[in-house]
Design a protein around this motif. Structure first.
Motif, short mmCIF file in Angstrom:
data_model
loop_
_atom_site.label_atom_id
_atom_site.label_comp_id
_atom_site.label_asym_id
_atom_site.label_seq_id
_atom_site.Cartn_x
_atom_site.Cartn_y
_atom_site.Cartn_z
N SER A 22 0.74 -1.25 0.02
CA SER A 22 0.07 -0.09 0.14
C SER A 22 0.85 1.21 0.10
N LEU A 23 1.67 1.39 0.90
CA LEU A 23 2.63 2.56 0.90
C LEU A 23 3.55 2.81 -0.47
N GLY A 24 3.94 1.57 -1.04
CA GLY A 24 4.89 1.71 -2.31
C GLY A 24 3.82 2.27 -3.40
N MET A 25 2.60 1.97 -3.43
CA MET A 25 1.67 2.39 -4.51
C MET A 25 1.17 3.86 -4.23
N ILE A 26 1.13 4.23 -2.96
CA ILE A 26 0.65 5.55 -2.73
C ILE A 26 1.79 6.59 -3.18
N GLU A 27 3.08 6.07 -2.99
CA GLU A 27 4.24 7.00 -3.40
C GLU A 27 4.27 7.26 -4.68
N HIS A 28 3.14 6.62 -5.59
CA HIS A 28 3.37 7.07 -6.95
C HIS A 28 2.30 8.40 -7.39
N VAL A 29 1.57 8.59 -6.44
CA VAL A 29 0.80 10.07 -6.68
C VAL A 29 1.49 11.09 -7.10
N PRO A 30 2.63 11.58 -6.47
CA PRO A 30 3.19 12.73 -6.83
C PRO A 30 3.87 12.45 -8.42
N ALA A 31 4.40 11.53 -8.86
CA ALA A 31 4.84 11.16 -10.16
C ALA A 31 3.65 11.20 -11.04
N SER A 32 2.59 10.67 -10.81
CA SER A 32 1.33 10.55 -11.56
C SER A 32 0.76 12.01 -11.72
N VAL A 33 0.96 12.77 -10.98
CA VAL A 33 0.69 14.40 -11.08
C VAL A 33 1.49 15.04 -12.12
N VAL A 34 2.92 14.58 -12.13
CA VAL A 34 3.89 15.17 -13.02
C VAL A 34 3.61 14.65 -14.26
N HIS A 35 3.37 13.54 -14.48
CA HIS A 35 2.97 12.77 -15.81
C HIS A 35 1.80 13.65 -16.23
N PHE A 36 0.71 13.74 -15.60
CA PHE A 36 -0.39 14.43 -16.08
C PHE A 36 -0.13 16.01 -16.65
N LEU A 37 0.85 16.52 -16.07
CA LEU A 37 1.26 17.87 -16.26
C LEU A 37 2.29 18.04 -17.59
N LYS A 38 2.77 16.77 -17.78
CA LYS A 38 3.53 16.93 -19.08
C LYS A 38 2.49 16.31 -20.45
N GLN A 39 1.57 15.99 -20.13
CA GLN A 39 0.53 15.49 -21.33
C GLN A 39 0.18 16.81 -22.01
N PRO A 40 -0.01 17.06 -23.44
CA PRO A 40 -0.16 18.10 -24.33
C PRO A 40 -1.69 18.58 -23.89
N GLN A 41 -2.58 17.41 -23.87
CA GLN A 41 -3.89 17.84 -23.51
C GLN A 41 -4.13 18.39 -22.08
N SER A 42 -3.23 18.07 -21.26
CA SER A 42 -3.56 18.77 -19.87
C SER A 42 -2.81 20.28 -19.79
N GLN A 43 -1.75 20.42 -20.52
CA GLN A 43 -1.26 21.72 -20.69
C GLN A 43 -2.31 22.55 -21.46
N MET A 44 -2.96 22.06 -22.47
CA MET A 44 -3.89 22.87 -23.23
C MET A 44 -5.09 23.19 -22.39
N LEU A 45 -5.51 22.25 -21.61
CA LEU A 45 -6.70 22.49 -20.55
C LEU A 45 -6.44 23.77 -19.69
N LEU A 46 -5.21 23.46 -18.99
CA LEU A 46 -4.87 24.71 -17.90
C LEU A 46 -4.54 26.03 -18.58
N MET A 47 -4.11 25.99 -19.75
CA MET A 47 -3.79 27.25 -20.18
C MET A 47 -5.18 27.92 -20.78
N CYS A 48 -6.02 26.98 -21.24
CA CYS A 48 -7.07 27.41 -21.83
C CYS A 48 -8.15 28.03 -20.72
#
Length: 226
Positions: A22-48
C-alpha cells in the motif's frame, strides 16, 4: 546485499506485506501528477482555463486560483484511483496470500527480511493469457531499503523459480511513472513488449500508460545478465 534474506511468505507476514504494498503504491501519486502535467492535452486544458478566466474576469487572481483548484482536484482524483487499486488488490490476491500464492500450483510469494523485519515483497503466478509464462507481481521495497540491491534479489528469486518450473519467460506489467522499476527490469534483461493506456475514462483522459515487460529464459542469456 548482505544481511537480507529472501524467504517464502508466512501467515504472520500478512499485515506487513499489505502495508508495504500500500505504501509503495501511494508513493506514485506525485509522479502521476507530474505525468499528467507533461501531457499536451493537460497543458492545453490548464492554459485555456487560465486564459478564459483572465479575459472574462480581468483579474489575475481568479485564474490562478482556478488552476490551483483544478490541479488539487487532479491530485485527489489520482490518489483516489491508486487507493481504489490498492483496495481491489487487498480484496483479491492479497486477501488470502496463502491460498492465492502458496497453495496454488506454480505460484509463490516471497519476502525480503532484514534484521527480523520484512522490507520487501514479490510474487509470481501463471498467467492465463500466456500459459508458457509466469507473471511477476507485487514487487515492493520499503523506502529505507531501496537502492541496496533488495529489489534485484527479489527479481532474481522469481527468475530462478520460473526456470526451475520449466516456464519459458517471466512477464510483468508496470506503470509509466515507475521509472526506477523500468531501470531495474531493463538492466536485468527484460524487454518492453507493449504499451497500453488504462481502459477507464480517467486513464484515457490522463494518458496513463502501462508497460508490459518480458524476460525470455534461455539459460545462456539469463546467466549472462545475472
Amino acid at each position: 546485499m548482505s544481511g537480507v534474506e529472501i524467504r517464502e511468505y508466512r501467515d504472520g507476514d500478512f499485515s506487513t506485506v499489505r502495508e508495504i504494498f500500500s505504501l509503495g503504491m501511494i508513493e506514485h501519486v506525485p509522479a502521476s501528477v507530474v505525468h499528467f502535467l507533461k501531457q499536451p492535452q493537460s497543458q492545453m486544458l490548464l492554459m485555456c482555463t487560465f486564459c478564459a478566466l483572465l479575459a472574462s474576469s480581468k483579474s489575475f487572481l481568479l485564474p490562478v486560483l482556478a488552476v490551483t483548484l483544478l490541479l488539487a482536484a487532479v491530485r485527489q482524483l489520482l490518489a483516489y484511483r491508486i487507493n481504489r487499486f490498492i483496495q481491489m488488490c487487498c480484496r483479491t490476491d492479497l486477501n488470502n496470500i496463502g491460498k492465492t500464492y502458496m497453495a496454488a500450483r506454480d505460484a509463490c510469494f516471497w519476502v525480503a527480511e532484514s534484521e527480523g523485519r520484512v522490507v520487501g515483497t514479490v510474487a509470481c503466478l501463471p498467467r492465463d493469457s500466456t500459459p508458457d509464462c509466469l507473471e511477476l507481481k507485487r514487487m515492493s521495497v520499503r523506502r529505507s531499503h531501496r537502492h541496496m540491491g533488495v529489489a534485484k534479489q527479489l527479481c532474481r528469486t522469481v527468475v530462478d523459480f520460473t526456470l526451475k518450473r520449466g516456464y519459458a519467460a517471466v512477464v510483468l506489467i508496470t506503470a509509466v511513472v515507475q521509472i526506477d522499476a523500468h531501470k531495474l527490469y531493463e538492466g536485468m534483461g527484460f524487454r518492453k513488449v507493449r504499451e497500453f493506456v488504462e481502459p477507464d475514462v480517467a486513464g484515457k483522459l490522463m494518458n496513463f500508460t502501462l508497460l508490459e515487460y518480458r524476460l525470455d529464459l534461455q539459460k545462456d542469456h539469463v546467466e549472462k545478465n545475472f
